[in-house]
Motif scaffolding. Structure first.
Motif, PDB file in Angstrom:
ATOM      1  N   TYR A 270      24.478  85.329 -15.702  1.00 50.58           N
ATOM      2  CA  TYR A 270      25.627  84.435 -15.574  1.00 50.58           C
ATOM      3  C   TYR A 270      25.660  83.826 -14.192  1.00 50.58           C
ATOM      4  N   THR A 271      26.213  82.622 -14.120  1.00 47.37           N
ATOM      5  CA  THR A 271      26.338  81.985 -12.802  1.00 47.37           C
ATOM      6  C   THR A 271      27.316  82.746 -11.920  1.00 47.37           C
ATOM      7  N   THR A 272      28.100  83.637 -12.539  1.00 41.48           N
ATOM      8  CA  THR A 272      29.056  84.421 -11.760  1.00 41.48           C
ATOM      9  C   THR A 272      28.539  85.827 -11.434  1.00 41.48           C
ATOM     10  N   ASP A 273      27.356  86.170 -11.909  1.00 42.36           N
ATOM     11  CA  ASP A 273      26.773  87.474 -11.553  1.00 42.36           C
ATOM     12  C   ASP A 273      26.479  87.481 -10.051  1.00 42.36           C
ATOM     13  N   SER A 274      26.684  88.612  -9.405  1.00 39.30           N
ATOM     14  CA  SER A 274      26.304  88.661  -7.993  1.00 39.30           C
ATOM     15  C   SER A 274      24.787  88.558  -7.935  1.00 39.30           C
ATOM     16  N   PRO A 275      24.245  87.987  -6.852  1.00 36.53           N
ATOM     17  CA  PRO A 275      22.783  87.889  -6.739  1.00 36.53           C
ATOM     18  C   PRO A 275      22.108  89.254  -6.937  1.00 36.53           C
ATOM     19  N   GLU A 276      22.752  90.325  -6.475  1.00 40.65           N
ATOM     20  CA  GLU A 276      22.156  91.663  -6.610  1.00 40.65           C
ATOM     21  C   GLU A 276      22.097  92.089  -8.081  1.00 40.65           C
ATOM     22  N   LEU A 277      23.192  91.826  -8.786  1.00 42.81           N
ATOM     23  CA  LEU A 277      23.221  92.201 -10.206  1.00 42.81           C
ATOM     24  C   LEU A 277      22.155  91.415 -10.971  1.00 42.81           C
ATOM     25  N   ALA A 278      22.073  90.113 -10.678  1.00 41.48           N
ATOM     26  CA  ALA A 278      21.094  89.272 -11.379  1.00 41.48           C
ATOM     27  C   ALA A 278      19.681  89.786 -11.102  1.00 41.48           C
ATOM     28  N   TYR A 279      19.442  90.130  -9.836  1.00 43.61           N
ATOM     29  CA  TYR A 279      18.119  90.654  -9.479  1.00 43.61           C
ATOM     30  C   TYR A 279      17.819  91.909 -10.300  1.00 43.61           C
ATOM     31  N   SER A 280      18.794  92.778 -10.414  1.00 41.18           N
ATOM     32  CA  SER A 280      18.516  94.024 -11.142  1.00 41.18           C
ATOM     33  C   SER A 280      18.359  93.769 -12.649  1.00 41.18           C
ATOM     34  N   LYS A 281      19.042  92.773 -13.181  1.00 40.46           N
ATOM     35  CA  LYS A 281      18.817  92.449 -14.598  1.00 40.46           C
ATOM     36  C   LYS A 281      17.387  91.966 -14.807  1.00 40.46           C
ATOM     37  N   VAL A 282      16.914  91.150 -13.869  1.00 37.72           N
ATOM     38  CA  VAL A 282      15.529  90.652 -13.992  1.00 37.72           C
ATOM     39  C   VAL A 282      14.551  91.827 -13.913  1.00 37.72           C
ATOM     40  N   MET A 283      14.813  92.755 -12.995  1.00 38.11           N
ATOM     41  CA  MET A 283      13.893  93.885 -12.840  1.00 38.11           C
ATOM     42  C   MET A 283      13.850  94.774 -14.087  1.00 38.11           C
ATOM     43  N   ARG A 284      14.922  94.715 -14.880  1.00 37.69           N
ATOM     44  CA  ARG A 284      14.934  95.521 -16.104  1.00 37.69           C
ATOM     45  C   ARG A 284      14.481  94.744 -17.339  1.00 37.69           C
ATOM     46  N   ALA A 285      14.024  93.522 -17.125  1.00 34.89           N
ATOM     47  CA  ALA A 285      13.695  92.649 -18.271  1.00 34.89           C
ATOM     48  C   ALA A 285      12.530  93.187 -19.092  1.00 34.89           C
ATOM     49  N   TYR A 286      12.566  92.830 -20.353  1.00 27.28           N
ATOM     50  CA  TYR A 286      11.411  93.037 -21.228  1.00 27.28           C
ATOM     51  C   TYR A 286      10.348  92.031 -20.791  1.00 27.28           C
ATOM     52  N   THR A 287       9.072  92.390 -20.905  1.00 26.65           N
ATOM     53  CA  THR A 287       8.017  91.434 -20.534  1.00 26.65           C
ATOM     54  C   THR A 287       6.930  91.441 -21.604  1.00 26.65           C
ATOM     55  N   GLY A 288       5.971  90.549 -21.403  1.00 30.09           N
ATOM     56  CA  GLY A 288       4.818  90.531 -22.305  1.00 30.09           C
ATOM     57  C   GLY A 288       3.689  91.408 -21.769  1.00 30.09           C
ATOM     58  N   GLY A 289       4.035  92.320 -20.874  1.00 30.22           N
ATOM     59  CA  GLY A 289       3.007  93.144 -20.222  1.00 30.22           C
ATOM     60  C   GLY A 289       2.627  94.391 -21.021  1.00 30.22           C
ATOM     61  N   GLN A 290       1.608  95.057 -20.523  1.00 32.03           N
ATOM     62  CA  GLN A 290       1.140  96.301 -21.144  1.00 32.03           C
ATOM     63  C   GLN A 290       1.994  97.479 -20.673  1.00 32.03           C
ATOM     64  N   ALA A 291       1.791  98.609 -21.346  1.00 31.53           N
ATOM     65  CA  ALA A 291       2.631  99.776 -21.058  1.00 31.53           C
ATOM     66  C   ALA A 291       2.397 100.351 -19.659  1.00 31.53           C
ATOM     67  N   THR A 292       1.181 100.264 -19.160  1.00 33.84           N
ATOM     68  CA  THR A 292       0.909 100.811 -17.834  1.00 33.84           C
ATOM     69  C   THR A 292       0.165  99.773 -16.989  1.00 33.84           C
TER      70      THR A 292
END
Ligand code: TRP
Length: 388
Positions: A270-292
């Motif tokens: 959200y545009t109202t998320d604090s930059p820190e919260l947004a950063y942590s949401k990105v760090m927890r994102a699902y990706t197209g990467g491998q398990a390890t």
């Protein structure tokens, strides 16, 4: 509406869908080099969202541009259903609309459908949705839309701009068309059933306000297309030009599949998320990467199904070469998801910080955007009635 595996109505849409199939079903055209070149010949620049086919399909975009070139009166139209705070998926088409507005020097009519979102919601008072409309205007201001050329209609408050047009639209549309187009059922409330006439009305409003036929281009998510099909079908019989559209793909959420959506706040930024919260949401994102990390180095990742990559592609990487580099570094196993997420998280946090500064300042001048002090509503001309 269910199209086998594709569920898409204005109120329910996936992000990783077969977009080509969707436009075939909807009857729109893919955006081709010929429209892209035409646009470029006019504005002398191209936009990443066009080059990368984030905006990927259209109806009569070419005709709109030709009309513009020949000096016909043209305007833009888009909107927002204020159902919550604004997230990045919402601002994507607004960023493009602003660019078009600046490059083409056009008025933009912007509809805030507080009524629609109240009727569609399961709970919440009407006043809540109306207040959100004002909150959401702050985001338009923060994106730098020019208030002299941006005219916001808040449905519940500015209904007199729409109602004289909606009356005529409503008479052309039967319940069976509404049901087939929007997937309404017997238990849909009647607000929702009337609502589409109001979204269609804005496409004709500029012609009423300027007193001449005005060409209207609607940049918006492909999920809004059902409205425009009907609008185009009835335009001529009501004496208005058919509005043109250019459709964008929906920004995926940070989870598995699905568009960025307020119903999944942990995967939406959200545009109202604090930059820190947004950063942590990105760090927890699902990706197209491998398990390890080892597997990733060995097998590479899959950016085509990765919401983190899509965020770069659709919003956060201006530079085409850098985007391609990222793509192949991922595929080749040279880029690990942690690094990629960190890079995205930093960009998102920076964007939010700046956006929020501008958003705070905008509180003082939201009124300037409202249509109500700028245009006289359509005037109903009285017809002389001869006594019988
Ligand atoms: N129905 C849209 C939504 O749910 C809001 C809207 C109204 C809109 N008019 C529009 C969106 C025109 C795009 C273009 O968000």
């Amino acid at each position: 509406m269910e199209f086998n595996t594709v569920a898409i109505t204005p109120w329910e849409a996936e992000a990783f869908v077969d977009y080509d199939r969707l436009i075939k079903i909807f009857g729109a055209k893919p955006l081709t080099d010929s429209e892209i070149d035409l646009l470029k010949s006019i504005v002398k620049e191209s936009h990443t969202m066009i080059r990368r086919r984030v905006f990927y399909s259209h109806r009569d975009f070419d005709k709109f541009l030709e009309a513009y070139k020949s000096g016909k009166k043209c305007t833009l139209y888009t909107g927002r259903g204020p159902s919550g705070n604004t997230h990045l998926g919402h601002i994507l088409p607004w960023i493009f609309a602003k660019w078009l507005q600046d490059k083409l020097g056009l008025d933009l009519f912007f509809q805030m459908t507080d009524d629609e979102k109240f009727w569609h919601s399961e709970g919440g008072e009407f006043e809540y949705f109306n207040s959100l409309a004002y909150e959401n205007i702050l985001d338009l201001a923060a994106l730098g839309l020019d208030y002299r050329k941006t005219h916001i209609i808040i449905n519940s408050e500015d209904i007199r701009y729409l109602y004289p047009i909606a009356i005529k639209i409503a008479k052309k549309i039967t319940f069976s068309i509404q049901r087939a187009t929007f997937g309404f059922t017997e238990s849909t409330n009647i607000g929702m059933i009337f609502y589409p006439t109001l979204q269609m009305a804005v496409a004709f409003l500029p012609s009423e306000l300027f007193g001449e036929p005005v060409e209207v281009l609607i940049p918006a998510g492909i999920d809004q297309d059902p409205y425009w099909r009907i609008t185009r079908d009835i335009a001529t019989s009501l004496g208005y030009p058919k509005p043109s559209q250019i459709h964008n793909k929906l920004l995926p959420g940070l989870g598995i599949g699905g568009k960025m959506s307020s119903s999944k706040p942990e995967t939406a930024i959200y545009t109202t998320d604090s930059p820190e919260l947004a950063y942590s949401k990105v760090m927890r994102a699902y990706t197209g990467g491998q398990a390890t990390a080892e597997l990733q180095r060995k097998l590479g990742g899959n950016p085509d199904i990765c919401p983190v990559y899509k965020m770069f592609e659709m919003l956060f990487e201006e530079d085409d070469e850098k985007l391609i580099e990222r793509y192949y570094a991922c595929r080749g196993g040279n880029l690990l998801c942690g690094e990629c997420k960190n890079a995205l998280g930093e960009r998102v946090a920076k964007f939010l910080k700046e956006h929020q500064n501008r958003r705070t300042k905008a509180v003082n001048y939201i009124e300037r955007y409202l249509i109500r002090d700028k245009f006289t509503p359509p005037i109903i001309k009285r017809i002389e009635i001869t006594p019988k």
